[in-house]
Design a protein around this motif. Structure first.
Motif, PDB file in Angstrom:
ATOM      1  N   SER A 150     -36.143 -19.699  -8.374  1.00  0.00           N
ATOM      2  CA  SER A 150     -35.860 -18.315  -8.743  1.00  0.00           C
ATOM      3  C   SER A 150     -36.001 -18.110 -10.243  1.00  0.00           C
ATOM      4  O   SER A 150     -36.593 -17.124 -10.697  1.00  0.00           O
ATOM      5  N   LEU A 151     -35.464 -19.038 -11.025  1.00  0.00           N
ATOM      6  CA  LEU A 151     -35.587 -18.926 -12.483  1.00  0.00           C
ATOM      7  C   LEU A 151     -37.048 -19.010 -12.925  1.00  0.00           C
ATOM      8  O   LEU A 151     -37.485 -18.265 -13.804  1.00  0.00           O
ATOM      9  N   ALA A 152     -37.809 -19.899 -12.301  1.00  0.00           N
ATOM     10  CA  ALA A 152     -39.234 -20.013 -12.630  1.00  0.00           C
ATOM     11  C   ALA A 152     -39.968 -18.719 -12.261  1.00  0.00           C
ATOM     12  O   ALA A 152     -40.809 -18.227 -13.022  1.00  0.00           O
ATOM     13  N   GLY A 153     -39.642 -18.155 -11.106  1.00  0.00           N
ATOM     14  CA  GLY A 153     -40.253 -16.895 -10.689  1.00  0.00           C
ATOM     15  C   GLY A 153     -39.892 -15.746 -11.616  1.00  0.00           C
ATOM     16  O   GLY A 153     -40.740 -14.917 -11.950  1.00  0.00           O
ATOM     17  N   LEU A 154     -38.626 -15.686 -12.044  1.00  0.00           N
ATOM     18  CA  LEU A 154     -38.213 -14.634 -12.973  1.00  0.00           C
ATOM     19  C   LEU A 154     -38.961 -14.742 -14.295  1.00  0.00           C
ATOM     20  O   LEU A 154     -39.379 -13.732 -14.874  1.00  0.00           O
ATOM     21  N   GLU A 155     -39.133 -15.966 -14.784  1.00  0.00           N
ATOM     22  CA  GLU A 155     -39.858 -16.166 -16.041  1.00  0.00           C
ATOM     23  C   GLU A 155     -41.319 -15.766 -15.899  1.00  0.00           C
ATOM     24  O   GLU A 155     -41.866 -15.063 -16.756  1.00  0.00           O
ATOM     25  N   LEU A 156     -41.950 -16.188 -14.822  1.00  0.00           N
ATOM     26  CA  LEU A 156     -43.338 -15.811 -14.586  1.00  0.00           C
ATOM     27  C   LEU A 156     -43.458 -14.298 -14.440  1.00  0.00           C
ATOM     28  O   LEU A 156     -44.365 -13.667 -15.003  1.00  0.00           O
ATOM     29  N   GLY A 157     -42.530 -13.697 -13.724  1.00  0.00           N
ATOM     30  CA  GLY A 157     -42.532 -12.244 -13.562  1.00  0.00           C
ATOM     31  C   GLY A 157     -42.369 -11.514 -14.880  1.00  0.00           C
ATOM     32  O   GLY A 157     -43.014 -10.481 -15.110  1.00  0.00           O
ATOM     33  N   ALA A 158     -41.510 -12.026 -15.754  1.00  0.00           N
ATOM     34  CA  ALA A 158     -41.320 -11.398 -17.067  1.00  0.00           C
ATOM     35  C   ALA A 158     -42.619 -11.400 -17.859  1.00  0.00           C
ATOM     36  O   ALA A 158     -42.961 -10.421 -18.531  1.00  0.00           O
ATOM     37  N   ARG A 159     -43.366 -12.475 -17.757  1.00  0.00           N
ATOM     38  CA  ARG A 159     -44.653 -12.549 -18.458  1.00  0.00           C
ATOM     39  C   ARG A 159     -45.660 -11.555 -17.875  1.00  0.00           C
ATOM     40  O   ARG A 159     -46.418 -10.927 -18.598  1.00  0.00           O
ATOM     41  N   VAL A 160     -45.648 -11.418 -16.546  1.00  0.00           N
ATOM     42  CA  VAL A 160     -46.511 -10.428 -15.904  1.00  0.00           C
ATOM     43  C   VAL A 160     -46.071  -9.026 -16.337  1.00  0.00           C
ATOM     44  O   VAL A 160     -46.897  -8.147 -16.587  1.00  0.00           O
ATOM     45  N   GLY A 161     -44.758  -8.809 -16.452  1.00  0.00           N
ATOM     46  CA  GLY A 161     -44.224  -7.516 -16.862  1.00  0.00           C
ATOM     47  C   GLY A 161     -44.683  -7.108 -18.246  1.00  0.00           C
ATOM     48  O   GLY A 161     -44.935  -5.925 -18.502  1.00  0.00           O
ATOM     49  N   ILE A 162     -44.820  -8.059 -19.143  1.00  0.00           N
ATOM     50  CA  ILE A 162     -45.311  -7.763 -20.490  1.00  0.00           C
ATOM     51  C   ILE A 162     -46.733  -7.234 -20.420  1.00  0.00           C
ATOM     52  O   ILE A 162     -47.096  -6.278 -21.098  1.00  0.00           O
ATOM     53  N   VAL A 163     -47.527  -7.848 -19.556  1.00  0.00           N
ATOM     54  CA  VAL A 163     -48.925  -7.441 -19.416  1.00  0.00           C
ATOM     55  C   VAL A 163     -49.042  -6.066 -18.747  1.00  0.00           C
ATOM     56  O   VAL A 163     -49.882  -5.253 -19.132  1.00  0.00           O
ATOM     57  N   THR A 164     -48.189  -5.778 -17.759  1.00  0.00           N
ATOM     58  CA  THR A 164     -48.302  -4.525 -17.014  1.00  0.00           C
ATOM     59  C   THR A 164     -47.674  -3.345 -17.748  1.00  0.00           C
ATOM     60  O   THR A 164     -47.910  -2.201 -17.367  1.00  0.00           O
ATOM     61  N   GLY A 165     -46.879  -3.601 -18.764  1.00  0.00           N
ATOM     62  CA  GLY A 165     -46.332  -2.540 -19.608  1.00  0.00           C
ATOM     63  C   GLY A 165     -45.503  -1.533 -18.860  1.00  0.00           C
ATOM     64  O   GLY A 165     -44.591  -1.889 -18.125  1.00  0.00           O
ATOM     65  N   ASP A 166     -45.831  -0.235 -19.039  1.00  0.00           N
ATOM     66  CA  ASP A 166     -45.004   0.820 -18.471  1.00  0.00           C
ATOM     67  C   ASP A 166     -45.100   0.925 -16.956  1.00  0.00           C
ATOM     68  O   ASP A 166     -44.387   1.689 -16.341  1.00  0.00           O
ATOM     69  N   ARG A 167     -45.976   0.155 -16.346  1.00  0.00           N
ATOM     70  CA  ARG A 167     -46.085   0.133 -14.883  1.00  0.00           C
ATOM     71  C   ARG A 167     -45.320  -1.035 -14.278  1.00  0.00           C
ATOM     72  O   ARG A 167     -45.434  -1.309 -13.089  1.00  0.00           O
ATOM     73  N   SER A 168     -44.529  -1.745 -15.059  1.00  0.00           N
ATOM     74  CA  SER A 168     -43.886  -2.969 -14.581  1.00  0.00           C
ATOM     75  C   SER A 168     -42.934  -2.725 -13.410  1.00  0.00           C
ATOM     76  O   SER A 168     -42.891  -3.520 -12.478  1.00  0.00           O
ATOM     77  N   GLU A 169     -42.173  -1.630 -13.431  1.00  0.00           N
ATOM     78  CA  GLU A 169     -41.245  -1.350 -12.329  1.00  0.00           C
ATOM     79  C   GLU A 169     -42.020  -1.047 -11.045  1.00  0.00           C
ATOM     80  O   GLU A 169     -41.616  -1.445  -9.959  1.00  0.00           O
ATOM     81  N   LEU A 170     -43.138  -0.361 -11.164  1.00  0.00           N
ATOM     82  CA  LEU A 170     -43.983  -0.086  -9.993  1.00  0.00           C
ATOM     83  C   LEU A 170     -44.558  -1.383  -9.437  1.00  0.00           C
ATOM     84  O   LEU A 170     -44.561  -1.602  -8.219  1.00  0.00           O
ATOM     85  N   VAL A 171     -45.033  -2.250 -10.324  1.00  0.00           N
ATOM     86  CA  VAL A 171     -45.587  -3.540  -9.902  1.00  0.00           C
ATOM     87  C   VAL A 171     -44.499  -4.379  -9.233  1.00  0.00           C
ATOM     88  O   VAL A 171     -44.720  -4.987  -8.176  1.00  0.00           O
ATOM     89  N   ALA A 172     -43.298  -4.401  -9.819  1.00  0.00           N
ATOM     90  CA  ALA A 172     -42.194  -5.182  -9.258  1.00  0.00           C
ATOM     91  C   ALA A 172     -41.853  -4.718  -7.847  1.00  0.00           C
ATOM     92  O   ALA A 172     -41.704  -5.532  -6.926  1.00  0.00           O
ATOM     93  N   SER A 173     -41.745  -3.409  -7.654  1.00  0.00           N
ATOM     94  CA  SER A 173     -41.402  -2.879  -6.338  1.00  0.00           C
ATOM     95  C   SER A 173     -42.513  -3.147  -5.325  1.00  0.00           C
ATOM     96  O   SER A 173     -42.242  -3.501  -4.173  1.00  0.00           O
ATOM     97  N   ALA A 174     -43.750  -2.986  -5.753  1.00  0.00           N
ATOM     98  CA  ALA A 174     -44.882  -3.266  -4.858  1.00  0.00           C
ATOM     99  C   ALA A 174     -44.900  -4.741  -4.456  1.00  0.00           C
ATOM    100  O   ALA A 174     -45.221  -5.078  -3.306  1.00  0.00           O
ATOM    101  N   MET A 175     -44.548  -5.625  -5.386  1.00  0.00           N
ATOM    102  CA  MET A 175     -44.514  -7.058  -5.064  1.00  0.00           C
ATOM    103  C   MET A 175     -43.426  -7.364  -4.039  1.00  0.00           C
ATOM    104  O   MET A 175     -43.626  -8.183  -3.146  1.00  0.00           O
TER     105      MET A 175
END
Length: 188
Positions: A150-175
């Motif tokens: 879970s911690l590894a996934g959260l860290e990887l997700g945070a890095r993806v969130g930086i790349v997706t910017g203002d769409r990060s919440e949409l990407v998170a929910s879609a995932m």
């Protein structure tokens, strides 16, 4: 012990995938700990529940637990999409920061997700019982593996969130919706 660890990794993959989705939205350190602990407790507790419930009851719940868990994740993801679309309409162009992502992952939402993700661990509990695996050892291994994944996934997700910017919440929910669909399809 190696077989228990492999089984823990296999059933923990859904937690890893969901944690990536949660991490994309940008969560605080406190939320990271909450997600890791809740996911770990459910991953450790469900095999114990599986052993306690017994094989006959589990056979009936096995397929239904997977479908219910998948539906819960899709619902949590859809609610997140709705919330993200509403906030984007109110504040266009504004990136949802760590504070907003952390607020959207309050304890209730994390608990529902953890429960939904750990349904397959009931079946794992029956397998462990068939092989006379020590219950405490299995629970500890499942819990620790889940926390780490879970911690590894959260860290990887945070890095993806930086790349997706203002769409990060949409990407998170879609995932999260995608993880729910994958669970329903039997991919996890």
């Amino acid at each position: 012990m190696f077989a228990i660890a492999l089984l823990a990794v296999a059933v923990g993959l859904s937690n890893f995938a969901a944690a990536i989705g949660i991490g994309v939205s940008g969560v605080s350190r406190r939320t990271r700990v909450r997600v890791a602990v809740v996911f770990g407790v459910f991953e450790a507790g469900m095999p114990v529940a599986g052993l306690v419930l017994g094989h006959s009851l589990a056979a009936g719940l096995g397929q239904a637990a997977r479908w219910l868990g998948a539906a819960a994740l899709v619902i949590v993801g859809a609610a997140g999409l709705r919330q993200a679309w509403r906030s984007r309409r109110r504040e266009p162009g504004l990136r949802s920061g760590v504070g907003e992502g952390a607020r959207s992952w309050r304890t209730g939402r994390v608990l529902v997700s953890g429960l939904a993700l750990s349904g397959d661990n009931l079946a794992a509990g029956f397998v462990l019982g068939a092989y006379h695996t020590p219950l405490v050892v299995a629970a500890v291994v499942f819990g620790l593996v889940s926390v780490a994944m879970s911690l590894a996934g959260l860290e990887l997700g945070a890095r993806v969130g930086i790349v997706t910017g203002d769409r990060s919440e949409l990407v998170a929910s879609a995932m999260l919706i995608a993880v729910g669909v994958a669970i329903a399809a039997g991919a996890f």
